[in-house]
Design an enzyme around this catalytic site. Sequence first.
Site, PDB file in Angstrom:
ATOM      1  N   HIS A  48       1.774   1.153 -12.019  1.00  0.00           N
ATOM      2  CA  HIS A  48       1.456   2.416 -11.321  1.00  0.00           C
ATOM      3  C   HIS A  48       1.873   3.650 -12.133  1.00  0.00           C
ATOM      4  O   HIS A  48       1.021   4.495 -12.434  1.00  0.00           O
ATOM      5  CB  HIS A  48       2.057   2.387  -9.917  1.00  0.00           C
ATOM      6  N   HIS A  72       8.321   8.875 -12.827  1.00  0.00           N
ATOM      7  CA  HIS A  72       8.309   9.645 -11.582  1.00  0.00           C
ATOM      8  C   HIS A  72       8.875   8.921 -10.369  1.00  0.00           C
ATOM      9  O   HIS A  72       9.311   9.550  -9.418  1.00  0.00           O
ATOM     10  CB  HIS A  72       6.902  10.195 -11.283  1.00  0.00           C
ATOM     11  N   GLU A  76      13.640   7.704  -7.151  1.00  0.00           N
ATOM     12  CA  GLU A  76      13.365   7.308  -5.782  1.00  0.00           C
ATOM     13  C   GLU A  76      13.583   5.808  -5.556  1.00  0.00           C
ATOM     14  O   GLU A  76      14.191   5.402  -4.577  1.00  0.00           O
ATOM     15  CB  GLU A  76      11.915   7.701  -5.440  1.00  0.00           C
ATOM     16  N   ASP A  77      13.060   4.980  -6.445  1.00  0.00           N
ATOM     17  CA  ASP A  77      12.979   3.540  -6.172  1.00  0.00           C
ATOM     18  C   ASP A  77      13.922   2.661  -6.978  1.00  0.00           C
ATOM     19  O   ASP A  77      13.968   1.448  -6.767  1.00  0.00           O
ATOM     20  CB  ASP A  77      11.545   3.034  -6.436  1.00  0.00           C
ATOM     21  N   ASP A 139      -0.371  10.995  -9.021  1.00  0.00           N
ATOM     22  CA  ASP A 139       0.267   9.872  -8.326  1.00  0.00           C
ATOM     23  C   ASP A 139      -0.554   9.509  -7.085  1.00  0.00           C
ATOM     24  O   ASP A 139      -0.891   8.358  -6.834  1.00  0.00           O
ATOM     25  CB  ASP A 139       1.696  10.306  -7.946  1.00  0.00           C
ATOM     26  N   ASP A 259     -28.605  20.516  -1.639  1.00  0.00           N
ATOM     27  CA  ASP A 259     -27.435  19.998  -0.940  1.00  0.00           C
ATOM     28  C   ASP A 259     -26.897  18.744  -1.620  1.00  0.00           C
ATOM     29  O   ASP A 259     -25.774  18.325  -1.369  1.00  0.00           O
ATOM     30  CB  ASP A 259     -27.798  19.657   0.503  1.00  0.00           C
TER      31      ASP A 259
HETATM   32 MN    MN Z   1       4.253   6.964  -7.403  1.00  0.00          MN
END
Ligand code: MN
Length: 706
Positions: A48, A72, A76-77, A139, A259
């Site tokens: 990811h 990134h 957090e993880d 992300d 359109d």
């Molecule tokens: Mn992420």
Amino acid sequence: MITVDDLIALVRAYNPNSNDALIRSAWDYGAKAHEGQLRHSGEAYFTHPVAVAAILAEQQLDDATIITALLHDTIEDTGSTYSEISKLFGEEIAELVDGVTKLTNLQLSSTETKQAENFRKLFMAMSKDLRVILVKLSDRLHNMRTIKSMRPEKQAQKARETMDIFAPLAGRMGMQWMREELEDLAFRVLNPEARASLMRRFITLQRETGDVINKITGDIRAELKRVGIEAEVSGRAKKPYSIWRKMEEKKQGFSRLSDIYGFRVTCKSEQDCYGVLGAIHQRWRAVPGRFKDYISQPKSNGYRSIHTTVSGRDGKRVEVQIRTDQMHEVAEAGVAAHWSYRDGVRAENPFAVDPARWISTLTERFGAGDDHDEFLEHVKLEMYPDQVFCFTPKGEVVKLPRGATPLDFAFAIHTRIGASCVGAKVDGIRVPLWTRLKNGQSVEVMTAEGQRPQATWIDIVATGRAKSAIRRSLREEDRERFVRLGRELARVAFDHVGKRATDKALTTAAHHMGLPDATELLARLGSAEMTAREVIQVLYPKLADKKGDEIDAARAIVGLDPDQPFRRAACCGPLPGERIVGITYRGQGVVIHAIACEALAEVEDQPERWVDLQWHSGTHPPVHTVGMDLTIRNDAGVLGHICTLIGEQGANISDLHFLDRKQDFYRLIVDVDLRDIEHLHSVTLALEAESDVAMVERHRDLNRRP
Ligand code: MN
């Protein structure tokens, strides 16, 4: 998954000077940190961040942004920390990763439309560096591209957020391709039937009309060749969601080519743009009201282009955008164009906007354009410099005006929380209540039972909501204090005539005086709106008139004719027992001054107006009002006790008002009805002996006219 060498090659292609070693080291660090973690799809988690980095590399972004993408999710993880990342990759990247982590931690679950605009502004506000948003958007893009492996409820929630927050955010940043892709990915999840039926119609239409794109681009190329302008011409089908939205807006099915398809001419110079426009308008008829010139009036995010719609082949409408290559770059990359590299150097695009300046000019440009969307954008963002967005510990957003304090925050959550606030933590640290809140701070309010709003809070808060709640509470508290005070006054006054101030007696008096209940009567007594004497008078008229051998107040002065009117001067308010002099005033009779009164200087040269007078030597009734300036401790019951003391000296309180209310002391003026100077001495003495009284002074107001 691409390899680290693939990624480096991708970056090298536009930035030969990139720091390969640092990218490689971030790759290794990220791979190690996420080791063993899996995505919902079952792939290794690290795929990811790598995919996010690749999306940003396609946008030709700088090394710091690419590395931030790789890292990134580490704070957090995984076990990574800000300081570790700062040590390994530098402060700039640590700040960026930290910014992305903060955005990730926002709870977006309550995405009602009302909140969505707030969140978008919040995102902007929290990201000092807009590269944080670029990483966050990429992300989200990757997560949306791989959303199928999530649980259905989770899919719906993410798709809603994407539609409400991330896609409009990408649009505001000027990244149209990102906006369209995000919208379409969300549309797939939110309304698969609509999208499928739209696609079916679309395919049928394509079959009927043949290869429209090739035909029309061919027509335009031929026309440009004729006038000798060198330009690229391209056409594309619009994304299903854009078509859907147009249909919804117009409340009609799609039939017009304009359109569905969009055509674009990119040329070399601004002059060529107008040349192209002229050629197209000469060859085909322009549709009124569809012409927009964003070259002479660019959008605030740097977007420049000419838009026009013409009746083309078979009278079918065709929408064309005309711009230069550099304008096109900004139109695609938006604000991100500022960070892109070409051939190893920062790409100098004269149309790219400086992101910092971009935000600040948004409001200045208000009113410049007549484009409706842009007008709305300005109106919404105009409010932004005056606001701060803060969080509850649960992650809910609280919107406050700039200058707001933790107290405003507390009252914004609930009046009860505000009223019982005793302290606050901002981002986990204890701060004073007057601290001004900043964007993105998380605020924890500490409360305690029994806490009440303080008078000093009025100056601390910035919101009307907090101010009015505090005032209301102070008024209620005043009333409670007045009731307590009134009870003391009543008790003393009743004692004085040998009676008891029972609830029954007070209720009876209240009803006789046309008041709803005893509490109202006590509140009026306490706030000096009525006197205890009046209450006694109602219940025990005979006892109240106990004058005995007191001299008549009308005959208090010796030296005046019996019918000569007189009054005590307001400036000095002399009491029986003090040396006095009378001064005649035309039409006003005689005014009695203390012999030492400074106001007498004014009439010094008019001896004819001076009258020699004396107080009667008998017992005067307690009717001479004197102001007493008191400073007393701010504590429950102190004021009541003071009134008891005054009452015990046989004096009556006729008025009372607060001058100053500090955290620990009050200053107030109490008007007391006294017999004479001796009476004043005894009251003063009694007060001075009291430990809760800091200061007692006779109040004289020399500014008042005699
Ligand atoms: Mn992420």
